[in-house]
Motif scaffolding. Structure first.
Motif, PDB file in Angstrom:
ATOM      1  N   THR A 354      37.240  84.830  70.477  1.00 37.76           N
ATOM      2  CA  THR A 354      37.911  85.799  71.306  1.00 37.76           C
ATOM      3  C   THR A 354      38.655  85.067  72.406  1.00 37.76           C
ATOM      4  N   VAL A 355      38.450  83.731  72.642  1.00 35.99           N
ATOM      5  CA  VAL A 355      38.968  83.103  73.636  1.00 35.99           C
ATOM      6  C   VAL A 355      39.117  81.533  73.095  1.00 35.99           C
ATOM      7  N   VAL A 356      40.376  80.983  73.333  1.00 31.09           N
ATOM      8  CA  VAL A 356      40.714  79.621  72.928  1.00 31.09           C
ATOM      9  C   VAL A 356      41.325  78.765  74.315  1.00 31.09           C
ATOM     10  N   LEU A 357      41.005  77.556  74.285  1.00 32.26           N
ATOM     11  CA  LEU A 357      41.616  76.782  75.226  1.00 32.26           C
ATOM     12  C   LEU A 357      42.539  76.006  74.579  1.00 32.26           C
ATOM     13  N   LEU A 495      43.747  87.722  71.399  1.00 32.81           N
ATOM     14  CA  LEU A 495      43.291  86.695  71.631  1.00 32.81           C
ATOM     15  C   LEU A 495      43.505  85.948  72.803  1.00 32.81           C
ATOM     16  N   GLU A 496      42.628  85.822  73.740  1.00 30.26           N
ATOM     17  CA  GLU A 496      42.812  85.076  74.974  1.00 30.26           C
ATOM     18  C   GLU A 496      42.765  83.591  75.134  1.00 30.26           C
ATOM     19  N   LEU A 497      44.069  83.156  75.512  1.00 32.57           N
ATOM     20  CA  LEU A 497      44.559  81.765  75.663  1.00 32.57           C
ATOM     21  C   LEU A 497      44.198  81.201  76.956  1.00 32.57           C
ATOM     22  N   ARG A 498      43.328  80.019  77.355  1.00 35.60           N
ATOM     23  CA  ARG A 498      43.311  79.395  78.630  1.00 35.60           C
ATOM     24  C   ARG A 498      43.932  77.978  78.592  1.00 35.60           C
ATOM     25  N   VAL A 499      44.464  77.787  79.731  1.00 34.42           N
ATOM     26  CA  VAL A 499      45.189  76.562  79.962  1.00 34.42           C
ATOM     27  C   VAL A 499      44.660  75.738  80.985  1.00 34.42           C
TER      28      VAL A 499
END
Length: 641
Positions: A354-357, A495-499
């Protein structure tokens, strides 16, 4: 990660449930897990939820103890635990463990200074019934989108433009000024959008809606402070430390995580650091055309780092079939072909996590683009007086096109402000005269791209040329292209993208690195490469940046040629675009007489956007990616097991 909509009725009339419902429903993809509404007096708040933190208790809108302050928010606050501890000490009572509730109590404590205390990515709206005020903000760098529109009856704010288009009284008209800028930059720069009357709330800005007016205010600014007194080793060690801390902060969630992986330093560094904390699932995408895929390198990196690796090959037909709906997801035309590949890798990842970096932002913060080396290669010109550079340019422009070194002389004779408009310069002003219809070019709405960059360069006037380029890219390319496609293409798949690179603490340290340590040793982002070398395979440390290469140059000669001609003929943009010249470019490109691929693609994406949003030729309703259902079934089976 969620989607939000808020409405303020200027006539002090109640907002219809049907209106806020329609505006919220159209962004179902941003939050398929839940919805929520609050209607009071002349305001309405609408919310779509993708459950990440406090899965059980984080339903929005959230409210304070006395139910006179309400909040809806999109994003993640990475320092919310620290803020929560402080606020509890001040006497605030929390009903959930949601990071968004922390913003609500922070607002109670410090008022409209609340955004200054936040570390994360966010767009939020607070209804303060005590003061009859809607207040909100967008994060420091624009990771999360936020738009607003004003009609005769209302002011509305939302995560996506398609929500605002559902508001009665909002028209669908092309913003001609934005169209001209799009042809230069391949996206629409802040604060305009491609729609007349719809605007972005700029990054690092808050907004207040009260007394029937909206007011914007900056709460933070980008500032470089190079420290020449520290040795190279200080910046290497500091970069490694702050990035490890940032990656750790970005791990907070109650759902499965993973990471995108290309073959470059940025994403590989994120995966390498994440791997020190937990097992990692990685996801890569490539095309089926030789020379346009980095899957081999990504696969070897994944093997070196010991990840559970997944990869996908996308061919021309699949790319073309999905393109119209993905332009719908983007809201505006963004002529970066890699955006579409980003959608496909996000779709694959959303089946598993559900989360990607991801590695966005490293180039802008640490000096990574190859074009940043140009000031060094042109340094001889900087010592010349202005009249001499002007003479060189005049003579060089008279040279035949085939003369070697002509472009070098022309670029060298210009200042960085004259030659650098960011990482994309699609159509020059001379080329626009051939592409844009004459009546439009002569209209009062025409604005030179200088009107976008001039004010930014003025604020950066004290910096060296490399830092000026970074500063410009942070204020244009990063927010208008990189982060826009990252948000829209991942949220299209819920999808949650984190940076982790794009973090205010990371920037504050990166801003102290002198240029001599960023562009050094024959490469870019030298400090970052050295800081990350223990996390990376040796072959990755020095690789040039490629991103997600897309073979549009090849496809426009073959698979896309007939489709491109149909788009050109069918789109109703004859008042804006000289179709005859676009067809000429397409045929010249197909015959191999010139490479017009980027220019043609920019026009085609605009035409397709026009068909979808202005002509309304396509009807894309609320949508949830099938990959989300696959992920849910996997999670259900795991829970049963």
């Amino acid at each position: 990660m969620c989607g939000i909509v808020s409405i303020y009725n200027k006539r002090q009339a109640p907002v219809a449930q049907e209106t806020i419902g329609a505006m919220t429903r159209v962004i179902l993809h941003r939050g398929p897990d839940d919805d929520g509404f609050h209607l009071e007096d002349n305001i309405a708040l609408g919310f779509r939820r993708l459950s990440i933190i406090d899965v059980e208790g984080g339903h929005q809108p959230l409210f304070n103890e006395t139910r006179d302050i309400w909040i809806i928010g999109n994003g993640e606050i990475y320092n919310y635990k620290e803020l929560q501890h402080w606020l509890k000490g001040c006497g605030h009572v929390f009903h959930t463990d949601s990071d968004i509730e922390t913003i609500l109590h922070l607002y109670e404590e410090v008022g409209m200074d609340a955004p200054k205390h936040l570390r994360g990515m966010f767009g939020f709206t607070i209804w303060d019934s005590r003061n009859k005020r809607l207040f909100g903000a967008r994060d420091h760098f624009g990771i999360k989108p936020l738009y607003y529109v004003e009609t005769n009856d209302a002011i509305a704010v939302g995560s996506e433009i398609k929500s605002l288009l559902e508001l009665p009284g909002v028209s669908r008209e092309v913003n001609h000024t934005a169209f001209y800028h799009y042809l230069t930059f391949q996206y629409v720069p802040d604060p305009e959008t491609m729609y007349q009357g719809i605007y972005r709330i700029p990054p690092a800005h808050s907004f207040v809606i009260e007394n029937d007016q909206i007011r914007l205010q900056r709460y933070w600014d980008v500032e470089f402070k190079p420290d020449e007194s520290k040795p190279f080793s200080y910046f290497v060690e500091g970069t490694r430390s702050i990035l490890l801390e940032s990656v750790d902060k970005h791990r907070v969630s109650e759902v499965p995580r993973g990471a995108f992986l290309s073959s470059g330093v940025d994403s590989s560094s994120i995966v390498g650091m994440l791997r020190t904390f937990e097992p990692v699932k990685t996801f890569s995408v490539g095309s089926d055309i030789p020379g346009y895929s980095e899957l081999d390198y990504a696969r070897r990196t994944a093997q070196y780092l010991g990840t559970e690796h997944h990869e996908l090959v996308v061919n021309a037909q699949r790319y073309m079939d999905e393109l119209p709906r993905l332009v719908w997801h983007q809201d505006e035309p963004v002529a970066d072909p890699s955006a579409i590949l980003l959608y496909f890798v996000a779709q694959m990842a959303s089946e598993h996590v559900t989360v990607v970096l991801s590695g966005e932002g490293a180039d802008e913060f640490f000096g990574g683009y190859n074009i940043y080396r140009e000031p060094h290669s042109l340094r001889m010109f900087s010592r010349m007086p202005g009249w001499m550079r002007h003479s060189i340019r005049y003579l060089a422009e008279k040279l035949p096109e085939q003369v070697k070194g002509k472009n070098f002389l022309i670029r060298g004779s210009k200042t960085v402000e004259e030659r650098f408009f960011g990482n994309a310069l699609i159509f020059t002003e001379e080329m626009k005269e051939r592409v844009v219809m004459a009546d439009i070019r002569r209209s009062e709405e025409y604005r030179s791209p200088w009107t976008v960059t001039e004010e930014i360069y003025k604020r950066a006037s004290a910096y060296d040329d490399v830092t000026k380029m970074q500063y410009l890219d942070i204020h244009t390319w990063l927010r208008g292209n990189i982060l826009m496609k990252a948000d829209k293409m991942t949220m299209a798949n819920s999808l949650e993208l984190r940076v982790p690179f794009i973090d205010v603490k990371v920037f504050e340290f990166a801003a102290t690195i002198p240029t001599k340590y960023k562009i050094a040793n024959g490469t870019t982002k030298h400090v970052l490469r050295e800081a990350m070398k223990d996390f990376l395979p040796p072959e990755i440390k020095t690789r040039k940046k490629l991103g997600f290469p897309v073979p549009t140059r090849h496809w426009l000669k073959n698979h896309f040629y007939k489709w491109a001609k149909e788009i050109i003929f069918e789109s109703k943009v004859d008042d804006l675009i000289n179709k005859a010249y676009v067809l000429y470019m397409l045929d010249e490109h197909r015959e191999g007489n010139a490479d017009y691929s980027r220019k043609i693609w920019t026009i085609l994406i605009f035409m397709l956007w026009h068909q979808i949003f202005i002509e309304q030729k396509y009807n894309f309703g609320p949508y949830v990616s099938p990959s989300v259902e696959i992920r849910r079934k996997k999670e259900s089976l795991q829970n049963l097991g």
